[in-house]
Scaffold this active site. Structure first.
Site, mmCIF file in Angstrom:
data_model
loop_
_atom_site.group_PDB
_atom_site.id
_atom_site.type_symbol
_atom_site.label_atom_id
_atom_site.label_comp_id
_atom_site.label_asym_id
_atom_site.label_seq_id
_atom_site.Cartn_x
_atom_site.Cartn_y
_atom_site.Cartn_z
ATOM 1 N N GLY A 1 -44.499 12.638 -19.279
ATOM 2 C CA GLY A 1 -44.901 12.897 -17.898
ATOM 3 C C GLY A 1 -45.671 11.772 -17.228
ATOM 4 N N HIS B 1 -54.868 6.427 -17.003
ATOM 5 C CA HIS B 1 -55.743 7.263 -16.171
ATOM 6 C C HIS B 1 -55.892 8.625 -16.823
ATOM 7 C CE1 HIS B 1 -51.567 7.748 -14.906
ATOM 8 N NE2 HIS B 1 -51.876 9.015 -14.662
ATOM 9 N N CYS C 1 -49.142 -3.125 -9.543
ATOM 10 C CA CYS C 1 -49.639 -1.831 -10.025
ATOM 11 C C CYS C 1 -50.422 -1.113 -8.919
ATOM 12 C CB CYS C 1 -50.512 -2.043 -11.257
ATOM 13 S SG CYS C 1 -51.355 -0.538 -11.766
ATOM 14 N N HIS D 1 -56.522 12.640 -15.921
ATOM 15 C CA HIS D 1 -56.543 13.662 -14.877
ATOM 16 C C HIS D 1 -57.702 14.617 -15.170
ATOM 17 C CE1 HIS D 1 -52.226 13.118 -13.469
ATOM 18 N NE2 HIS D 1 -52.186 12.500 -14.642
ATOM 19 N N ASP E 1 -56.213 12.959 -6.638
ATOM 20 C CA ASP E 1 -54.776 12.795 -6.817
ATOM 21 C C ASP E 1 -54.085 13.100 -5.483
ATOM 22 O OD1 ASP E 1 -52.741 12.970 -9.565
ATOM 23 O OD2 ASP E 1 -51.919 13.460 -7.588
HETATM 24 P P1 AMP Z 1 -49.118 10.581 -14.385
HETATM 25 O O1 AMP Z 1 -47.878 11.346 -14.003
HETATM 26 O O2 AMP Z 1 -49.903 11.161 -15.504
HETATM 27 O O3 AMP Z 1 -48.795 9.113 -14.564
HETATM 28 O O4 AMP Z 1 -50.079 10.698 -13.123
HETATM 29 C C1 AMP Z 1 -49.978 9.894 -12.011
HETATM 30 C C2 AMP Z 1 -50.626 10.629 -10.897
HETATM 31 O O5 AMP Z 1 -50.934 9.697 -9.874
HETATM 32 C C3 AMP Z 1 -49.751 11.718 -10.256
HETATM 33 O O6 AMP Z 1 -50.392 12.978 -10.395
HETATM 34 C C4 AMP Z 1 -49.629 11.269 -8.798
HETATM 35 O O7 AMP Z 1 -49.670 12.352 -7.912
HETATM 36 C C5 AMP Z 1 -50.820 10.356 -8.645
HETATM 37 N N1 AMP Z 1 -50.685 9.310 -7.644
HETATM 38 C C6 AMP Z 1 -49.644 8.454 -7.482
HETATM 39 N N2 AMP Z 1 -49.903 7.614 -6.458
HETATM 40 C C7 AMP Z 1 -51.129 7.939 -5.993
HETATM 41 C C8 AMP Z 1 -51.950 7.438 -4.942
HETATM 42 N N3 AMP Z 1 -51.559 6.434 -4.150
HETATM 43 N N4 AMP Z 1 -53.166 8.006 -4.745
HETATM 44 C C9 AMP Z 1 -53.565 9.033 -5.516
HETATM 45 N N5 AMP Z 1 -52.836 9.546 -6.521
HETATM 46 C C10 AMP Z 1 -51.633 9.021 -6.751
#
Ligand code: AMP
Length: 109
Positions: free
Chosen positions: A89, A96, A4, A98, A30
């Site tokens: 999405g 998490h 993960c 946002h 993000d």
């Molecule tokens: P979700 O689509 O709600 O699952 O959000 C996942 C978020 O994690 C997306 O907005 C990605 O841009 C962000 N994300 C994925 N990998 C990383 C990372 N290594 N560091 C920071 N954000 C990330």
């Protein structure tokens, strides 16, 4: 959880800059921001999504962290989003929240 990405980030494996950290939660930017402020509030303990059996105290902690961090950063107006499930999405299956805002971050970020 071994594979993960957010577990690895929360353990400090990628040297991600944390905007906030305590024993249960980390907050970081993000990687693909959709607004001037786009932060992720991530519990250190792994849960795949909001559909998991999550301790109520942790759920409360996640929201309290949103309040704490936005207050610390001086952000008054923001959107808080939790995507649950692929069709909604969710792309990272470690729960998490946002924090998205059109306000700009000050010098501490
Ligand atoms: P979700 O689509 O709600 O699952 O959000 C996942 C978020 O994690 C997306 O907005 C990605 O841009 C962000 N994300 C994925 N990998 C990383 C990372 N290594 N560091 C920071 N954000 C990330």
């Amino acid at each position: 959880m071994e594979d993960c990405i957010f577990c690895k980030i929360a353990k400090g494996e990628f040297n991600t800059e944390f905007i906030y950290e305590d024993s249960e939660v980390v907050v970081f930017k993000d990687i693909n921001p959709i607004a001037p402020v786009h932060l992720l509030v991530v519990p250190k303990k792994h849960y795949s999504s909001l559909n998991d059996d999550i301790e109520p105290m942790l759920l409360s902690k996640l929201l309290l962290t949103v309040k704490k961090v936005t207050k610390q950063l001086g952000i008054d107006e923001y959107r808080t989003v939790i995507n649950t499930g692929e069709t909604a999405g969710q792309s990272v299956f470690h729960i998490h929240l946002h924090i998205v805002s059109s306000e700009k971050l000050g010098p501490i970020c």
